[in-house]
Design a protein around this motif. Structure first.
Motif, short mmCIF file in Angstrom:
data_model
loop_
_atom_site.label_atom_id
_atom_site.label_comp_id
_atom_site.label_asym_id
_atom_site.label_seq_id
_atom_site.Cartn_x
_atom_site.Cartn_y
_atom_site.Cartn_z
N VAL A 11 0.86 -1.18 0.00
CA VAL A 11 0.00 0.00 0.00
C VAL A 11 0.89 1.23 0.00
CG1 VAL A 11 -1.75 1.31 1.27
CG2 VAL A 11 -1.88 -1.17 1.17
N GLY A 12 0.53 2.18 -0.80
CA GLY A 12 1.29 3.42 -0.94
C GLY A 12 1.46 3.72 -2.41
N THR A 15 -1.11 2.45 -5.18
CA THR A 15 -2.01 1.49 -4.54
C THR A 15 -2.48 2.05 -3.20
OG1 THR A 15 -0.82 -0.33 -5.56
CG2 THR A 15 -2.24 -0.87 -3.70
N GLN A 16 -3.75 2.36 -3.12
CA GLN A 16 -4.31 2.94 -1.90
C GLN A 16 -5.45 2.08 -1.36
OE1 GLN A 16 -3.12 5.76 -0.29
NE2 GLN A 16 -1.48 5.56 -1.79
N PRO A 18 -8.44 3.28 0.99
CA PRO A 18 -9.00 4.42 1.73
C PRO A 18 -9.43 3.99 3.13
CG PRO A 18 -10.43 3.77 -0.10
CD PRO A 18 -9.20 2.93 -0.18
N ASN A 39 -2.31 5.95 6.17
CA ASN A 39 -2.80 5.41 4.90
C ASN A 39 -1.74 4.56 4.21
OD1 ASN A 39 -4.78 5.05 3.02
ND2 ASN A 39 -4.31 6.89 1.88
N SER A 40 -1.15 3.63 4.97
CA SER A 40 -0.12 2.79 4.35
C SER A 40 -0.31 1.31 4.66
CB SER A 40 1.27 3.25 4.80
OG SER A 40 1.41 3.12 6.18
#
Length: 177
Positions: A11-12, A15-16, A18, A39-40
């Motif tokens: 993730v990052g 590529t997220q 929410p 948000n990781s």
């Protein structure tokens, strides 16, 4: 009921996941005391489901809702506490962005560990304890040859978090009990 720390790999950047929608989806699926951290790719849940079912359920939610189809690790609070206690670099926890713990899907081969140990220079330190790899990069993670080569050379799927995140996830998991 067990508390699980959920780590999402990759993730990052583009590529997220929410976090508000992720918390809503996990809660709607029956998980309790859901929390996310930055948000990781970090979450905490409480569930009566076993480990494999937790991963399977969360992976299904992520595929359907977020088109996310990467590795997901579910680590019990007890396992996380052991990860913290087993840190071989106790004198390297400040600042917390220079020490990383990587959760490994399985124990790596000795030759792969040795190859990474050989890359440690400029004060870098590396150790594997069970299925956890610890990387201390005192000159910065982004400046380290060890950290640059770690993911490919360790030879097993993994996901890493810096020590600040490790401690914050422990705090969130303790609150979720």
């Amino acid at each position: 009921m067990s508390v699980y720390i959920i780590l999402f790999r990759g993730v990052g950047g583009a590529t997220q996941l929410p976090v508000a929608k992720l918390r809503e989806a996990l809660t709607a699926a029956g998980f309790e005391n859901v929390a996310t951290y930055i948000n990781s790719g970090n979450a905490v849940v409480k569930s009566a489901l076993g480990h494999e079912k937790v991963v399977e359920t969360i992976a299904g939610i992520c595929r359907r809702t977020f088109k996310f189809d990467k590795a997901i690790y579910a680590i019990t609070l007890a396992e996380w506490t052991k990860l913290i206690a087993s840190n071989p670099f106790k004198n390297a926890t400040e600042p917390g962005n220079l020490l990383h713990a990587a959760w490994l899907a399985e124990k790596p081969k000795a030759a792969d560990v040795k190859a990474l140990e050989d890359l440690a220079d400029n004060g870098d330190r590396f150790a594997v304890v069970g299925k956890i790899a610890y990387l201390h990069t005192p000159n910065g993670f982004s400046k380290s040859k060890l950290s640059e080569k770690f993911d490919k050379k360790i030879g097993v799927p993994n996901t890493a978090r810096n020590w600040n995140t490790v401690l914050k996830l422990e705090e969130l998991a303790e609150k979720a009990k």
